[in-house]
Design a protein around this motif. Structure first.
Motif: not given
Length: 258
Positions: A203, A216-217, A219-220, A223-224
């Motif tokens: 990731r 947003d990418d 942040r995603s 979060q992952g």
């Protein structure tokens, strides 16, 4: 999904309890009683007792011996003391040729469960007493008594030593099994960490090399990564709790004192 009716569940539990009582209590008592009857039939009844006190006393003592053997599984130390006293009385009255075989059977179980020393003090005292008694007993007309003393001492000592040996072998087997389980846990920890760190690395690498990534990418991706780390931490905590409980169960016992 079907739910079991409470009455059926209670019936199954009560049936399991009954089977457990039969397996753990009744069957051992019956088997020990059968062994006691064999000992009495072979080493008591075959001996012609003196006219006084007679066959009735012999049968009463034999019954007490069988009763002592019946509690061998549940109370082995009490059973050993009980059968030893009964056999000694029978010897003193000339009513048995039992070389403390029943006492040896009880001592074996007592040593296997509660023994800590291979050669305890009482066993050394017994050996000394046997040697002294052999020196004091006149050889003329006392051959049977001398043989009985020697054989009884050998049976009692061998029963205790075999019980301790069996206990130690079982302990070593359990300890080896725990060692194998700890090795399996170590492999599980390695797998969890490898999988989690590999996923986090992938990731992070994707985010680092993609220049067009938006907020947003990012942040995603973060979060992952957080989710993977939390899952791995939870799995590691479960494994560590299991390891601590097994380590506590593997506390050393005083089994190897001589």
């Amino acid at each position: 999904m079907k739910q079991r009716h409470p009455s059926k569940t209670q019936s199954a539990d009560s049936e399991n309890d009954r089977l457990s009582v039969v397996r753990e209590t009744i069957i051992p008592v019956l088997l020990n009683g059968l062994v006691g009857l064999i000992v009495v039939a072979g080493l008591w009844i075959t001996v012609v007792p003196p006219e006084s006190p007679g066959r009735q006393v012999q049968l009463a003592l034999g019954s007490l011996l069988v009763l002592g053997l019946c509690i061998r599984t549940r109370y082995p130390r009490m059973a050993a003391l009980w059968t030893g006293i009964v056999t000694a009385i029978g010897w003193s009255l000339g009513m048995t040729e039992d070389p403390f075989l029943a006492t040896g059977l009880c001592l074996y179980v007592a040593a296997e469960r509660f023994g800590t020393r291979l050669f305890p003090r009482w066993l050394i005292v017994l050996a000394t007493a046997v040697g002294t008694s052999l020196l004091l007993v006149s050889a003329e007309g006392a051959e049977a008594r001398v043989r009985g003393i020697i054989l009884g001492a050998v049976i009692i000592g061998a029963a205790w030593v075999l019980g301790i040996r069996t206990q130690r072998m079982r302990y070593e087997t359990e300890r080896n099994a725990r060692a194998q389980e700890r090795l399996r846990l170590a492999r599980d920890v390695h797998d969890v960490l490898s999988h989690t760190l590999g996923g986090i690395g992938v990731r992070a690498g994707v985010v680092a090399h993609v220049k067009s990534s938006t907020t947003d990418d990012l942040r995603s991706a973060l979060q992952g990564i957080e989710s993977d780390a939390r899952d791995a931490l939870g799995q590691l905590q479960v494994l560590m709790r299991q390891e601590r409980s097994e380590t506590a169960d593997d506390s050393p016992r005083e089994l190897f004192r001589n």
